[in-house]
Design a protein around this motif. Structure first.
Motif, PDB file in Angstrom:
ATOM      1  N   LYS A  87       0.846  -1.186   0.000  1.00  0.00           N
ATOM      2  CA  LYS A  87       0.000   0.000   0.000  1.00  0.00           C
ATOM      3  C   LYS A  87       0.886   1.241   0.000  1.00  0.00           C
ATOM      4  CE  LYS A  87      -3.340  -2.445   2.916  1.00  0.00           C
ATOM      5  NZ  LYS A  87      -4.078  -2.423   4.210  1.00  0.00           N
ATOM      6  N   PRO A  88       0.375   2.370  -0.486  1.00  0.00           N
ATOM      7  CA  PRO A  88       1.188   3.590  -0.471  1.00  0.00           C
ATOM      8  C   PRO A  88       1.716   3.936   0.927  1.00  0.00           C
ATOM      9  CG  PRO A  88      -0.697   3.903  -1.892  1.00  0.00           C
ATOM     10  CD  PRO A  88      -0.890   2.561  -1.221  1.00  0.00           C
ATOM     11  N   GLU A  89       0.947   3.609   1.961  1.00  0.00           N
ATOM     12  CA  GLU A  89       1.399   3.917   3.320  1.00  0.00           C
ATOM     13  C   GLU A  89       2.539   3.012   3.789  1.00  0.00           C
ATOM     14  OE1 GLU A  89      -1.736   3.284   2.310  1.00  0.00           O
ATOM     15  OE2 GLU A  89      -2.857   2.125   3.818  1.00  0.00           O
ATOM     16  N   ASP A  90       2.914   2.019   2.990  1.00  0.00           N
ATOM     17  CA  ASP A  90       4.083   1.200   3.301  1.00  0.00           C
ATOM     18  C   ASP A  90       5.378   1.865   2.834  1.00  0.00           C
ATOM     19  OD1 ASP A  90       2.132  -1.674   2.397  1.00  0.00           O
ATOM     20  OD2 ASP A  90       2.633  -0.997   4.430  1.00  0.00           O
ATOM     21  N   THR A  91       5.263   2.976   2.130  1.00  0.00           N
ATOM     22  CA  THR A  91       6.453   3.690   1.665  1.00  0.00           C
ATOM     23  C   THR A  91       7.296   4.136   2.851  1.00  0.00           C
ATOM     24  OG1 THR A  91       5.389   4.445  -0.361  1.00  0.00           O
ATOM     25  CG2 THR A  91       7.258   5.742   0.444  1.00  0.00           C
ATOM     26  N   ALA A  92       8.558   3.725   2.854  1.00  0.00           N
ATOM     27  CA  ALA A  92       9.453   4.020   3.974  1.00  0.00           C
ATOM     28  C   ALA A  92      10.840   3.475   3.643  1.00  0.00           C
ATOM     29  CB  ALA A  92       8.941   3.381   5.265  1.00  0.00           C
ATOM     30  N   VAL A  93      11.790   3.845   4.474  1.00  0.00           N
ATOM     31  CA  VAL A  93      13.087   3.165   4.463  1.00  0.00           C
ATOM     32  C   VAL A  93      12.984   1.989   5.423  1.00  0.00           C
ATOM     33  CG1 VAL A  93      15.553   3.347   4.897  1.00  0.00           C
ATOM     34  CG2 VAL A  93      14.311   5.299   3.944  1.00  0.00           C
ATOM     35  N   TYR A  94      13.355   0.832   4.950  1.00  0.00           N
ATOM     36  CA  TYR A  94      13.263  -0.394   5.742  1.00  0.00           C
ATOM     37  C   TYR A  94      14.649  -0.776   6.232  1.00  0.00           C
ATOM     38  CZ  TYR A  94       8.400  -1.068   4.472  1.00  0.00           C
ATOM     39  OH  TYR A  94       7.033  -0.915   4.330  1.00  0.00           O
ATOM     40  N   TYR A  95      14.730  -1.066   7.533  1.00  0.00           N
ATOM     41  CA  TYR A  95      15.993  -1.412   8.167  1.00  0.00           C
ATOM     42  C   TYR A  95      15.899  -2.793   8.803  1.00  0.00           C
ATOM     43  CZ  TYR A  95      16.777   3.671   8.079  1.00  0.00           C
ATOM     44  OH  TYR A  95      16.922   4.981   7.707  1.00  0.00           O
ATOM     45  N   CYS A  96      16.971  -3.546   8.724  1.00  0.00           N
ATOM     46  CA  CYS A  96      17.047  -4.757   9.533  1.00  0.00           C
ATOM     47  C   CYS A  96      17.919  -4.476  10.749  1.00  0.00           C
ATOM     48  CB  CYS A  96      17.572  -5.940   8.746  1.00  0.00           C
ATOM     49  SG  CYS A  96      19.276  -5.812   8.190  1.00  0.00           S
ATOM     50  N   ALA A  97      17.664  -5.219  11.793  1.00  0.00           N
ATOM     51  CA  ALA A  97      18.386  -5.045  13.040  1.00  0.00           C
ATOM     52  C   ALA A  97      18.623  -6.401  13.684  1.00  0.00           C
ATOM     53  CB  ALA A  97      17.613  -4.137  13.988  1.00  0.00           C
ATOM     54  N   ALA A  98      19.670  -6.471  14.497  1.00  0.00           N
ATOM     55  CA  ALA A  98      20.010  -7.711  15.174  1.00  0.00           C
ATOM     56  C   ALA A  98      20.488  -7.406  16.584  1.00  0.00           C
ATOM     57  CB  ALA A  98      21.099  -8.444  14.402  1.00  0.00           C
ATOM     58  N   ASP A  99      20.191  -8.322  17.475  1.00  0.00           N
ATOM     59  CA  ASP A  99      20.603  -8.140  18.861  1.00  0.00           C
ATOM     60  C   ASP A  99      20.614  -9.513  19.538  1.00  0.00           C
ATOM     61  OD1 ASP A  99      20.033  -7.541  21.906  1.00  0.00           O
ATOM     62  OD2 ASP A  99      20.747  -5.679  21.005  1.00  0.00           O
ATOM     63  N   PRO A 100      21.572  -9.752  20.405  1.00  0.00           N
ATOM     64  CA  PRO A 100      21.616 -11.075  21.039  1.00  0.00           C
ATOM     65  C   PRO A 100      20.527 -11.310  22.079  1.00  0.00           C
ATOM     66  CG  PRO A 100      23.402  -9.689  21.821  1.00  0.00           C
ATOM     67  CD  PRO A 100      22.738  -8.951  20.702  1.00  0.00           C
ATOM     68  N   TYR A 101      19.836 -10.260  22.496  1.00  0.00           N
ATOM     69  CA  TYR A 101      18.872 -10.409  23.587  1.00  0.00           C
ATOM     70  C   TYR A 101      17.439 -10.050  23.206  1.00  0.00           C
ATOM     71  CZ  TYR A 101      23.227 -10.652  26.141  1.00  0.00           C
ATOM     72  OH  TYR A 101      24.475 -11.010  26.564  1.00  0.00           O
ATOM     73  N   ARG A 102      17.239  -8.956  22.497  1.00  0.00           N
ATOM     74  CA  ARG A 102      15.878  -8.579  22.111  1.00  0.00           C
ATOM     75  C   ARG A 102      15.946  -7.556  21.000  1.00  0.00           C
ATOM     76  NH1 ARG A 102      16.376  -5.783  27.107  1.00  0.00           N
ATOM     77  NH2 ARG A 102      16.358  -3.516  26.822  1.00  0.00           N
ATOM     78  N   ILE A 103      14.845  -7.478  20.265  1.00  0.00           N
ATOM     79  CA  ILE A 103      14.771  -6.528  19.162  1.00  0.00           C
ATOM     80  C   ILE A 103      13.884  -5.364  19.562  1.00  0.00           C
ATOM     81  CG2 ILE A 103      13.861  -6.148  16.846  1.00  0.00           C
ATOM     82  CD1 ILE A 103      16.542  -7.494  16.836  1.00  0.00           C
ATOM     83  N   GLY A 104      14.444  -4.198  19.489  1.00  0.00           N
ATOM     84  CA  GLY A 104      13.730  -2.959  19.745  1.00  0.00           C
ATOM     85  C   GLY A 104      14.538  -1.834  19.154  1.00  0.00           C
ATOM     86  N   THR A 105      14.127  -0.619  19.421  1.00  0.00           N
ATOM     87  CA  THR A 105      14.839   0.519  18.838  1.00  0.00           C
ATOM     88  C   THR A 105      16.252   0.651  19.381  1.00  0.00           C
ATOM     89  OG1 THR A 105      13.776   1.951  20.463  1.00  0.00           O
ATOM     90  CG2 THR A 105      12.754   1.822  18.278  1.00  0.00           C
TER      91      THR A 105
END
Length: 120
Positions: A87-105
């Motif tokens: 959808k047009p509202e999906d327009t964004a920069v997409y980032y992947c992230a990794a962490d040994p304990y939890r995923i958050g900002t």
């Protein structure tokens, strides 16, 4: 140190599909959780999906549930995000992230981002 490199973004019409990839290198044995975030212009970065080390899926944001699918191939050290019915509202920069304990900002490792643009 872990390096993450996203690919697969682009311009697509509404209703179309894309598949994002995130290749991990470096000390990959230390990665337990991985996830995808996105940030649209003028908005905060938001978590849209995360996945555990053995591929168990813990979370999808309401805005993408049923349309996006997160998966990982540990043999290839690669994380994927299948984006369907865009959808047009999906327009964004997409980032992947990794962490040994939890995923958050506050995740420890981030990719540089890949642009997804959905035209109406």
């Amino acid at each position: 140190q872990v390096q993450l490199v996203e690919s697969g973004g682009g311009l697509v019409q509404a209703g179309g599909s894309l598949r994002l990839s995130c290749a991990a290198s470096g000390r990959t044995f230390g990665i337990y959780y991985m996830g995808w975030f996105r940030q649209a212009p003028g908005k905060e970065r938001e978590l849209i999906a995360r996945i555990g080390w053995i591929g168990d899926t813990a979370y999808y944001a309401d805005s993408v549930r049923g349309r996006f699918t997160i998966s990982r191939d540990n043999a290839k050290n690669t994380l994927y995000l299948q984006l369907n019915n865009l959808k047009p509202e999906d327009t964004a920069v997409y980032y992947c992230a990794a962490d040994p304990y939890r995923i958050g900002t506050s995740a420890q490792y981030w990719g540089q981002g890949t642009q997804v643009t959905v035209s109406s």
